[in-house]
Enzyme design. Structure first.
Site, PDB file in Angstrom:
ATOM      1  N   LYS A 175      45.238  44.041  45.596  1.00 51.09           N
ATOM      2  CA  LYS A 175      46.153  43.477  44.436  1.00 51.09           C
ATOM      3  C   LYS A 175      47.645  43.695  44.458  1.00 51.09           C
ATOM      4  CE  LYS A 175      44.923  41.297  41.535  1.00 51.09           C
ATOM      5  NZ  LYS A 175      44.600  39.727  41.419  1.00 51.09           N
TER       6      LYS A 175
ATOM      7  N   TYR B  76      40.279  48.081  45.824  1.00 52.01           N
ATOM      8  CA  TYR B  76      40.807  46.866  44.678  1.00 52.01           C
ATOM      9  C   TYR B  76      42.360  47.070  44.636  1.00 52.01           C
ATOM     10  CZ  TYR B  76      41.615  44.645  40.423  1.00 52.01           C
ATOM     11  OH  TYR B  76      42.052  43.833  39.361  1.00 52.01           O
TER      12      TYR B  76
ATOM     13  N   THR C 206      47.151  43.566  38.234  1.00 51.06           N
ATOM     14  CA  THR C 206      46.636  44.550  37.296  1.00 51.06           C
ATOM     15  C   THR C 206      47.700  45.736  37.311  1.00 51.06           C
ATOM     16  OG1 THR C 206      45.094  46.324  37.279  1.00 51.06           O
ATOM     17  CG2 THR C 206      45.670  44.980  39.434  1.00 51.06           C
ATOM     18  N   ASP C 207      47.540  46.516  36.126  1.00 50.54           N
ATOM     19  CA  ASP C 207      48.589  47.525  36.253  1.00 50.54           C
ATOM     20  C   ASP C 207      47.940  48.696  37.230  1.00 50.54           C
ATOM     21  OD1 ASP C 207      46.191  48.456  34.983  1.00 50.54           O
ATOM     22  OD2 ASP C 207      47.092  49.243  33.180  1.00 50.54           O
ATOM     23  N   GLU C 208      46.780  48.522  37.843  1.00 51.32           N
ATOM     24  CA  GLU C 208      46.139  49.555  38.804  1.00 51.32           C
ATOM     25  C   GLU C 208      46.926  49.597  40.077  1.00 51.32           C
ATOM     26  OE1 GLU C 208      41.837  49.575  39.022  1.00 51.32           O
ATOM     27  OE2 GLU C 208      41.725  48.599  37.072  1.00 51.32           O
TER      28      GLU C 208
HETATM   29  P1  NAD Z   1      36.111  38.133  37.668  1.00 48.68           P
HETATM   30  O1  NAD Z   1      35.688  39.010  38.734  1.00 48.68           O
HETATM   31  O2  NAD Z   1      35.482  38.079  36.122  1.00 48.68           O
HETATM   32  O3  NAD Z   1      36.585  36.727  38.135  1.00 48.68           O
HETATM   33  C1  NAD Z   1      37.056  36.404  39.426  1.00 48.68           C
HETATM   34  C2  NAD Z   1      36.735  34.869  39.536  1.00 48.68           C
HETATM   35  O4  NAD Z   1      37.457  34.527  40.876  1.00 48.68           O
HETATM   36  C3  NAD Z   1      35.336  34.470  39.625  1.00 48.68           C
HETATM   37  O5  NAD Z   1      35.120  33.434  38.979  1.00 48.68           O
HETATM   38  C4  NAD Z   1      35.156  34.248  41.182  1.00 48.68           C
HETATM   39  O6  NAD Z   1      34.139  33.437  41.361  1.00 48.68           O
HETATM   40  C5  NAD Z   1      36.606  33.918  41.478  1.00 48.68           C
HETATM   41  N1  NAD Z   1      36.683  34.099  42.929  1.00 48.68           N
HETATM   42  C6  NAD Z   1      36.426  35.112  43.753  1.00 48.68           C
HETATM   43  N2  NAD Z   1      36.708  35.169  44.850  1.00 48.68           N
HETATM   44  C7  NAD Z   1      37.035  33.622  45.218  1.00 48.68           C
HETATM   45  C8  NAD Z   1      37.633  32.902  46.095  1.00 48.68           C
HETATM   46  N3  NAD Z   1      38.060  33.297  47.575  1.00 48.68           N
HETATM   47  N4  NAD Z   1      38.161  31.754  46.064  1.00 48.68           N
HETATM   48  C9  NAD Z   1      37.986  31.110  44.513  1.00 48.68           C
HETATM   49  N5  NAD Z   1      37.728  31.753  43.706  1.00 48.68           N
HETATM   50  C10 NAD Z   1      37.291  32.929  43.887  1.00 48.68           C
HETATM   51  O7  NAD Z   1      37.778  38.699  37.383  1.00 48.68           O
HETATM   52  P2  NAD Z   1      38.495  38.900  35.849  1.00 48.68           P
HETATM   53  O8  NAD Z   1      38.091  40.246  35.343  1.00 48.68           O
HETATM   54  O9  NAD Z   1      38.447  37.626  35.231  1.00 48.68           O
HETATM   55  O10 NAD Z   1      40.092  38.996  36.641  1.00 48.68           O
HETATM   56  C11 NAD Z   1      40.697  37.931  36.937  1.00 48.68           C
HETATM   57  C12 NAD Z   1      42.159  38.338  37.585  1.00 48.68           C
HETATM   58  O11 NAD Z   1      42.614  39.017  36.600  1.00 48.68           O
HETATM   59  C13 NAD Z   1      41.872  39.137  38.720  1.00 48.68           C
HETATM   60  O12 NAD Z   1      43.065  38.639  39.698  1.00 48.68           O
HETATM   61  C14 NAD Z   1      42.171  40.674  38.473  1.00 48.68           C
HETATM   62  O13 NAD Z   1      42.758  41.339  39.549  1.00 48.68           O
HETATM   63  C15 NAD Z   1      43.172  40.405  37.257  1.00 48.68           C
HETATM   64  N6  NAD Z   1      43.032  41.324  36.261  1.00 48.68           N
HETATM   65  C16 NAD Z   1      41.876  41.793  35.638  1.00 48.68           C
HETATM   66  C17 NAD Z   1      41.582  42.811  34.528  1.00 48.68           C
HETATM   67  C18 NAD Z   1      40.437  43.077  33.926  1.00 48.68           C
HETATM   68  O14 NAD Z   1      40.455  43.786  33.327  1.00 48.68           O
HETATM   69  N7  NAD Z   1      39.451  42.431  34.284  1.00 48.68           N
HETATM   70  C19 NAD Z   1      43.078  43.344  34.184  1.00 48.68           C
HETATM   71  C20 NAD Z   1      44.156  43.174  34.944  1.00 48.68           C
HETATM   72  C21 NAD Z   1      44.178  42.314  35.931  1.00 48.68           C
END
Ligand code: NAD
Length: 353
Positions: A162, A158, A133-135
């Site tokens: 990350k 969070y 993430t950019d955070e």
């Molecule tokens: P999400 O919370 O919707 O999904 C996360 C998934 O990871 C879920 O299906 C969960 O069951 C699984 N998970 C969690 N802990 C686990 C573990 N210990 N073992 C296996 N699976 C596990 O998240 P998202 O929004 O889809 O984000 C996905 C990735 O992208 C993350 O790494 C997040 O940091 C990154 N990200 C998200 C955003 C955003 O705006 N949502 C932006 C930038 C980066």
């Protein structure tokens, strides 16, 4: 290409699984623990395909993850599994450290052992793509953009977890020669996003005739990226990105939270005039700010655009329209979530006295 996608039952991971499963020559294994944030309906459309499979597993469980690698023999790992909601990280950071830091460490160790056992040809093809993430860059003032060179300065549990994961991935490349790529993206939105996040929460609150809670004065500003554009960017990075490099991914828009909520309100009202809401000002409710709330994020996506040729297909307006329509048409998806998992309550306030 055989790809393990971790977190493939979540919001972005499922978009990646759907994209990869539609590509010729791709085989996808979705490895997901199935936390509260997961939903197998997000991958329902690909669940019967021969090039898609699922295993329920925790990335922290090393022996089981080793078996998955051994059986599947991946060419690549796209690591998206994480605890992802800032407000929940304020209420309970332990799970974030466990999955995002310890889990990433465990996955890196499994990948390193697996990589070392590959022959030279397979080694040349293998890559570990860490999705971040950019955070991790912390907060911007009113000026400036995050580039790949911006120093890390995470402010929430969070983003700190990350950032820790990003540093581990970088170190496994420099110390052990693991072929890695890291990408840092701005806020995502789109279909299948769990309703704790700003955009789906506001859509569903309007549809349910509820108030629209806006943190602080609503002026905190974000870049927004449609999840399908992000999935395409991740595929581009996986297939064309340079090993050991970082890529920032973002839509070129900057909108403050109050404007986002107003745009959602206008879009929902245009599509469903009978939502029964009165004026925007009557249903917006300014609530106490998130502790440590970052002021502004803004991505400079020049590197991924010029070096890899990726551009987003959605503007914020077209993406928002697509997303609002999707939530209106998929009550059957979100109503059970609101009933059984999360009903829209405020999170992230336990630390506030
Ligand atoms: P999400 O919370 O919707 O999904 C996360 C998934 O990871 C879920 O299906 C969960 O069951 C699984 N998970 C969690 N802990 C686990 C573990 N210990 N073992 C296996 N699976 C596990 O998240 P998202 O929004 O889809 O984000 C996905 C990735 O992208 C993350 O790494 C997040 O940091 C990154 N990200 C998200 C955003 C955003 O705006 N949502 C932006 C930038 C980066």
């Amino acid at each position: 290409m055989k790809v393990i996608v971790t977190g493939g039952a979540g919001f972005i991971g499922s978009a990646v699984c759907r994209l990869l499963a539609g590509k010729n020559g791709c085989e996808v294994l979705n490895l997901d623990k199935l936390t509260y944030a997961a939903d197998m309906r997000t991958v329902g459309v690909i669940s019967g395909r021969r090039n898609y499979s699922f295993v329920q597993e925790d990335i922290c469980n090393k022996p089981s993850v080793e078996k998955v690698f051994e059986n599947f023999q991946p060419d690549a790992v796209m690591h998206l599994a994480a605890e992802s909601h800032v407000d929940r990280s304020i209420d309970g950071p332990a799970e974030f450290i466990q999955t995002n830091v310890v889990g990433t460490f465990t996955l890196l160790e499994v990948a390193r052992d697996y990589f070392n056992g590959l022959d030279d040809v397979a080694k040349r093809h293998f890559r570990f793509h860490h999705v971040s993430t950019d955070e991790v860059f912390g907060t911007l003032g009113n000026e400036g953009l995050f580039t790949e060179e911006t120093p890390y300065a995470p402010n929430s549990p969070y983003s700190a977890s990350k950032a820790g994961a990003d540093h581990l991935v970088r170190a496994w490349h420099h110390t052990y020669g693991l072929p890695v790529i890291i990408s840092n993206s701005s806020n995502n939105y789109g279909p299948y996003q769990f309703p704790e996040k700003l955009i789906p929460l506001m859509i569903l609150n309007i549809l349910r005739g509820k108030k629209l809670p806006v943190y602080g004065n609503g002026q905190n500003t974000r870049n927004w990226l449609h999840v399908e554009d992000h999935a395409e960017a991740l595929f581009t990075i996986l297939t064309k990105g340079k090993l050991g490099e970082k890529y920032n991914v973002g839509g070129c828009n900057e909108v403050n939270n109050l404007e986002v909520v107003r745009k959602i309100f206008d879009t929902v009202r245009a599509l469903v005039p009978e939502t029964g809401c009165k004026k925007f000002d009557d249903i917006v409710e300014f609530v106490p700010d998130r502790p440590g709330h970052d002021w502004r994020y803004a991505i400079d996506p020049t590197k991924i655009r010029t070096e890899l040729g990726w551009t987003p297909k959605y503007s914020f307006d077209t993406g928002l329209l697509h997303t609002v329509k999707w939530y209106i048409e998929h009550r059957d998806w979100w109503e059970p979530i609101l009933k059984n998992k999360y009903s829209g309550e405020r999170l992230g306030q336990r630390a506030v006295k």
